[in-house]
Design a protein around this motif. Structure first.
Motif, PDB file in Angstrom:
ATOM      1  N   SER A   1     -15.326   2.540  -7.251  1.00 51.47           N
ATOM      2  CA  SER A   1     -14.756   3.166  -6.031  1.00 51.47           C
ATOM      3  C   SER A   1     -15.439   3.464  -5.219  1.00 51.47           C
TER       4      SER A   1
ATOM      5  N   VAL B   1      -2.865  -3.033  -7.128  1.00 51.93           N
ATOM      6  CA  VAL B   1      -3.672  -2.781  -6.099  1.00 51.93           C
ATOM      7  C   VAL B   1      -5.065  -3.790  -6.054  1.00 51.93           C
ATOM      8  N   ARG B   2      -5.255  -4.286  -7.238  1.00 53.48           N
ATOM      9  CA  ARG B   2      -6.458  -5.358  -7.024  1.00 53.48           C
ATOM     10  C   ARG B   2      -5.848  -6.776  -6.393  1.00 53.48           C
TER      11      ARG B   2
ATOM     12  N   ALA C   1       1.536   1.986  -3.323  1.00 53.79           N
ATOM     13  CA  ALA C   1       0.262   2.432  -4.080  1.00 53.79           C
ATOM     14  C   ALA C   1       0.144   3.887  -3.747  1.00 53.79           C
TER      15      ALA C   1
ATOM     16  N   THR D   1      -7.179   4.542  -6.022  1.00 55.68           N
ATOM     17  CA  THR D   1      -6.525   4.614  -7.303  1.00 55.68           C
ATOM     18  C   THR D   1      -7.645   4.604  -8.485  1.00 55.68           C
TER      19      THR D   1
ATOM     20  N   PRO E   1      -8.455  -2.733   0.827  1.00 55.11           N
ATOM     21  CA  PRO E   1      -9.242  -2.315  -0.440  1.00 55.11           C
ATOM     22  C   PRO E   1      -9.025  -0.844  -0.638  1.00 55.11           C
TER      23      PRO E   1
ATOM     24  N   ILE F   1      -3.265  -0.476 -11.315  1.00 54.36           N
ATOM     25  CA  ILE F   1      -4.699  -1.111 -11.068  1.00 54.36           C
ATOM     26  C   ILE F   1      -4.540  -2.596 -10.779  1.00 54.36           C
TER      27      ILE F   1
ATOM     28  N   ALA G   1      -6.563  -6.044  -2.658  1.00 52.63           N
ATOM     29  CA  ALA G   1      -8.016  -5.524  -2.209  1.00 52.63           C
ATOM     30  C   ALA G   1      -8.620  -6.156  -1.551  1.00 52.63           C
TER      31      ALA G   1
ATOM     32  N   ARG H   1       0.824  -1.335  -0.011  1.00 48.03           N
ATOM     33  CA  ARG H   1       0.082  -0.041  -0.002  1.00 48.03           C
ATOM     34  C   ARG H   1       0.919   1.266  -0.055  1.00 48.03           C
TER      35      ARG H   1
ATOM     36  N   LEU I   1      -7.232   0.381  -3.818  1.00 48.37           N
ATOM     37  CA  LEU I   1      -7.903   0.248  -5.042  1.00 48.37           C
ATOM     38  C   LEU I   1      -8.878   1.244  -5.428  1.00 48.37           C
TER      39      LEU I   1
END
Length: 898
Positions: free
Chosen positions: A658, A620-621, A590, A634, A628, A617, A624, A587, A631
């Motif tokens: 989102s 971060v998926r 991210a 982003t 989460p 993407i 998640a 994270r 994601l």
């Protein structure tokens, strides 16, 4: 010309709002506050000048304001009993059919033409409904010959309760307090909040009976037309030493404020001193102290008595129940205080009877004992957060030991680590969940306990104390309590600078405090702190991740300052460190990449920003399921970049996903509101207005629940909603939405002027489209005046403002002024946009129209022809300004438009 009643009331309202300011507003700022109305601005200047020595606390009237000795109605003035902000109280005798001594309160001449007169009359109406032996009785009332109201009350022959209790025992003082609480409870039952409870308003007769005085700033709870309408946020009528936190902040005042003031009164009655001494401090200092600082229990503050033994005996009597009763009444949160004066009095009675009391104060160990009765999962979650923070601190200690320059501090650091660890263990040692009930522990509970313990513990070990302050201060930032975090981090930094101003510990506090200031948008302060932190971390060979983190934080500041090249250089140095240390699936990585992408967006390099976010993407998926938020963040940022590129369908998909994630999480409501707002805007551009309205309303509902109806943080949402309404030609809706947004930002200094200027412009432009040109002109002129004063009004907004002003002035047939504005707008358009943009030619169409209207047809034809040819060359064939130019040219030549 005399002001109308409405204009005078508006001037008074602005004057009261400005009384809180530390400096007088500049002419441009004042004119903007007055919506461009110079007559109102002149009245405000006069009021400010007349009151330049005043503060937000209404002063006692000067001697010149006291009426001369003589008769008032059937009463003869024979002396003076006292003075206050709302008038002077005189001793008087009634003459005529019967004689009696009374107290008469008269409004001073200087306040006769202000809202104070209405408040004075309201006091008379309040007293008329109160008939209680503990409240001074209203006997009569009327008007003086010069039209000022007066109140006649029973004369109370006594002294203030503070003076009366001087040589009395603790229990005798408590018995007197019960009389006070009973009188206040009676007032509450009759829907009256006193709002100014203090010893000088509480007299004790020779017989030992309490009399409550001075309802001059009281509030009727059941009357919308009562004094509540007279007590605006900017007009804080209060006595600072006794005022509740919500009164100091100018927020809504309820019966809970009287409970707080009763707590202060009892504190002073028993200890001989006040919780805080605030006289002479600025309003900012007062607000910070009352809102953020927990006072020491009264048993610790007992003043010197006749001898040390008396002092110690009083302290012992207060320690425990009485400390807890008072500290409960003094809670910062109104809902955490006693529910009523009666509830507080009942606890005092239980103490006098030797029974257990309900209050447990705010002592650290009581809060810890409360944890025992709560859910295990919640306790564990709270514990893990702080233990994680502690672990980070301990790791930092161990890493510091590896640095050669710090070898001589190894023993000291080990001691610090043990002390902090012991401190944390004590904080949670009683958090076992054997007796769980329905109440959940929160992280804030634990932090509050830690902050309270810091005030008394670790005093002999400043290094450990600073370390713990830094941990707790940073944790407050995690839970959103910025002010509490700032206070602790500032203390930690002060201690660390005293120990070693150039060391890594000082750098850590500078970095963490810089982040707090960044979040508060104090960018200059944040820049100074983070720049120094970076210098120290580099100079002391700090860990590469620590240096990179500070570079990231400083890059965020430079982005806000629009120093984009410097921000980009900082990111390019820091990102490789984060990639090596954390990797794409973490994270922290991210967050770093999102911030870097937002920098690219700010630099108008949206294609690069889109590429960075799209590439992020998948990473971060992958996290998640357990984490989460990256994601959701982003996707939200990607949606924004899509929207700004006109890719509205893609933006809707990103925003919608989102929102779906955020709506399932706790503590993400502010972010959810922002993303819903952006989703609504994209839906509007896709001509899906019904769905857009629904999302705007959901976003607004979240913010109303969080902030209330008068918070400036609603303004951006209303502005975006208004933009959609304007685009859909719902001009009435748009005007109302823009007007409300402007109202909110005009009452705060926390909104950047570049953002406020856009909202002002949007409102003016909508008024212009509605042909309300005079109103639009006033707002346009206010924006330009702000720009001349050096406020942050971007060039593009200045251009749109001049263009709009020119159009409105032309519509009002103020031809000379309109022509000047058109010429200035043309110069700006050519400079800002160039001939490849349609705006320079659109402005020329307006100028051509003006020339035609004023009989300069040859000049008009030449200008319109150039503008029409240029718009045609730009393939702006459906531009309404092109249609206007062709139509006017056709009329000028006497032919039919092609």
């Amino acid at each position: 010309m005399a002001l109308s009643p409405e204009a005078r009331e508006r001037a008074e309202e602005i004057f009261f709002d400005l009384m809180d300011g530390e400096t007088a507003p500049r002419d441009a700022e004042l004119l903007a506050l007055c919506d461009g109305e110079e007559d109102i601005a002149s009245e405000v200047r006069a009021l400010l000048k007349a009151n330049q020595a005043a503060s937000t606390i209404i002063p006692a009237p000067a001697a010149s304001e006291v009426p001369s000795m003589g008769d008032i109605g059937p009463y003869r003035i024979v002396g003076e009993l006292g003075r206050g902000g709302m008038g002077t109280v005189h001793l008087a005798e009634r003459v005529g059919d019967y004689e009696m001594e009374v107290a008469i309160k008269v409004l001073p001449p200087a306040l006769a033409g202000t809202k104070a007169r209405e408040r004075f009359v309201a006091e008379r109406r309040i007293l008329a409904r109160l008939q209680h032996p503990g409240i001074a009785r209203l006997l009569d009332g009327g008007w003086t010959e010069d039209g000022r109201p007066y109140i006649v009350m029973e004369r109370v022959d006594g002294m203030s309760i503070r003076d009366y209790v001087g040589d009395r025992s603790v229990n005798e003082r408590l018995e007197l307090f019960l009389q006070v609480a009973d009188a206040v409870q009676y007032a509450h039952r009759h829907l009256v909040v006193h709002r100014d409870l203090k010893p000088t308003n509480i007299l004790v007769s020779r017989e030992g009976r309490v009399k409550l005085l001075d309802f001059g700033i009281a509030k009727l709870l059941d009357d919308d037309d009562s004094t509540e309408s007279l007590t605006r946020t900017g007009e804080r009528l209060l006595t600072p030493d006794y005022a509740s936190p919500e009164q100091i902040r100018g927020e809504a005042v309820t019966t809970a404020s009287d409970v707080y003031q009763l707590g202060v009164v009892l504190y002073e009655m028993l200890s001989g001193t006040l919780p805080f001494h605030l006289k002479g401090r600025s309003l900012v200092e007062v607000e910070r102290t009352v809102s953020d600082t927990i006072p020491k229990p009264p048993s610790i503050r007992v003043t010197e008595s006749v001898n040390e033994e008396d002092r110690r005996r009083t302290a012992r009597a207060l320690k425990g129940d009485l400390d807890n009763i008072i500290m409960k009444a003094l809670r910062k949160e109104p809902e955490q205080r006693y529910a009523s004066p009666e509830a507080m009095a009942n606890d005092v009675r239980r103490h006098l009877a030797g029974l257990p009391v309900e209050a447990r104060g705010t002592t650290a160990w009581y809060v810890l004992r409360k944890f025992v009765r709560r859910h295990k999962a919640a306790v564990t979650a709270a514990s893990l957060l702080l233990v994680s923070l502690l672990a980070f601190a301990l790791i930092s200690v161990r890493q510091a030991q590896q640095i050669a320059q710090e070898r001589d501090r190894v023993t000291q650091e080990r001691d610090i680590a043990r002390q902090v660890q012991s401190f944390m263990e004590e904080l949670f040692e009683q958090a076992a969940p054997e007796n769980a009930d329905s109440q959940d522990v929160t992280v804030r509970d634990v932090l509050n306990v830690g902050a309270l313990r810091i005030q008394t513990d670790l005093e002999q070990t400043p290094v450990a104390r600073a370390a713990f302050m830094n941990v707790i201060g940073s944790a407050y930032g995690v839970v959103g309590d910025r002010e509490s975090g700032r206070a602790l981090l500032e203390q930690a930094l002060e201690i660390r600078i005293d120990i070693d101003p150039d060391g890594l510990d000082a750098a850590e506090s500078m970095n963490d405090l810089g982040v707090v200031e960044l979040r508060a948008r104090n960018h200059v302060k944040a820049d100074s702190l983070l720049s120094r932190a970076l210098q120290l971390r580099i100079a002391n060979n700090a860990l590469s991740t620590e240096v990179a983190t500070t570079r990231m934080n400083l890059a965020s500041v430079r982005t806000f300052q629009r120093r984009f090249d410097e921000a980009e250089a900082l990111y390019e140095e820091a990102l490789p460190v984060f990639e090596r240390r954390f990797g794409p699936g973490h994270r922290h990585w991210a967050v770093a990449m999102n911030n870097y992408a937002l920098l690219k967006r700010s630099m108008d390099r949206r294609t690069e920003a889109e590429s960075l976010l799209v590439d992020l993407i998948p990473a971060v998926r992958s996290i998640a399921r357990t984490t989460p938020v990256p994601l959701a963040t982003t996707l939200a940022n990607l949606g924004t970049v899509y929207h700004e590129q006109g890719k509205y369908a893609e933006a809707v998909l990103a925003f919608a996903e989102s929102v779906e994630i955020l709506s399932r999480l706790e503590n993400t409501r502010p972010t959810e509101s922002i993303v819903r707002q952006n989703l609504a805007a994209s839906l509007g551009f896709l001509d899906r207005p019904t769905e857009a309205e629904q999302e705007f309303q959901k976003a607004l509902d979240i913010r109303l629940a969080m902030y209330g109806r008068d918070d400036f943080r609603l303004a951006g949402l209303l502005n975006n909603w208004g933009a959609m309404s304007q685009r859909l030609e719902r001009l009435e809706d748009a005007e109302a939405q823009f007007r409300e947004a402007v109202r909110l930002v005009r009452q705060t200094d926390r909104m950047a002027w570049r953002d406020r200027a856009q909202m002002e412009l949007n409102w003016a432009w909508t008024l212009m489209l509605m042909e309300r040109h005079q109103e639009a002109t006033t707002i346009y002129q206010g924006i330009l005046s702000a720009a001349r004063e050096g406020l942050d009004v971007p060039d593009k907004i200045r251009f749109d403002t001049r263009w709009g002003l020119a159009r409105s002035l032309a519509a009002l047939q103020e031809w000379t002024a309109a022509e000047q504005e058109f010429q200035l707008a043309i110069q700006m358009a050519d400079s800002l946009f160039g001939s490849a943009d349609r705006r320079p030619w659109r402005v020329r169409v307006g100028m051509g129209e003006l020339l035609a209207e004023t009989g300069r047809e040859q000049e008009a034809a030449g200008l319109l022809r150039v503008a029409a040819d240029s718009l045609t060359a730009l393939e702006e064939l459906d531009d309404p300004f092109l249609t206007t130019a062709r139509s006017r040219l056709a009329r000028l030549s006497g032919s039919t438009a092609p």
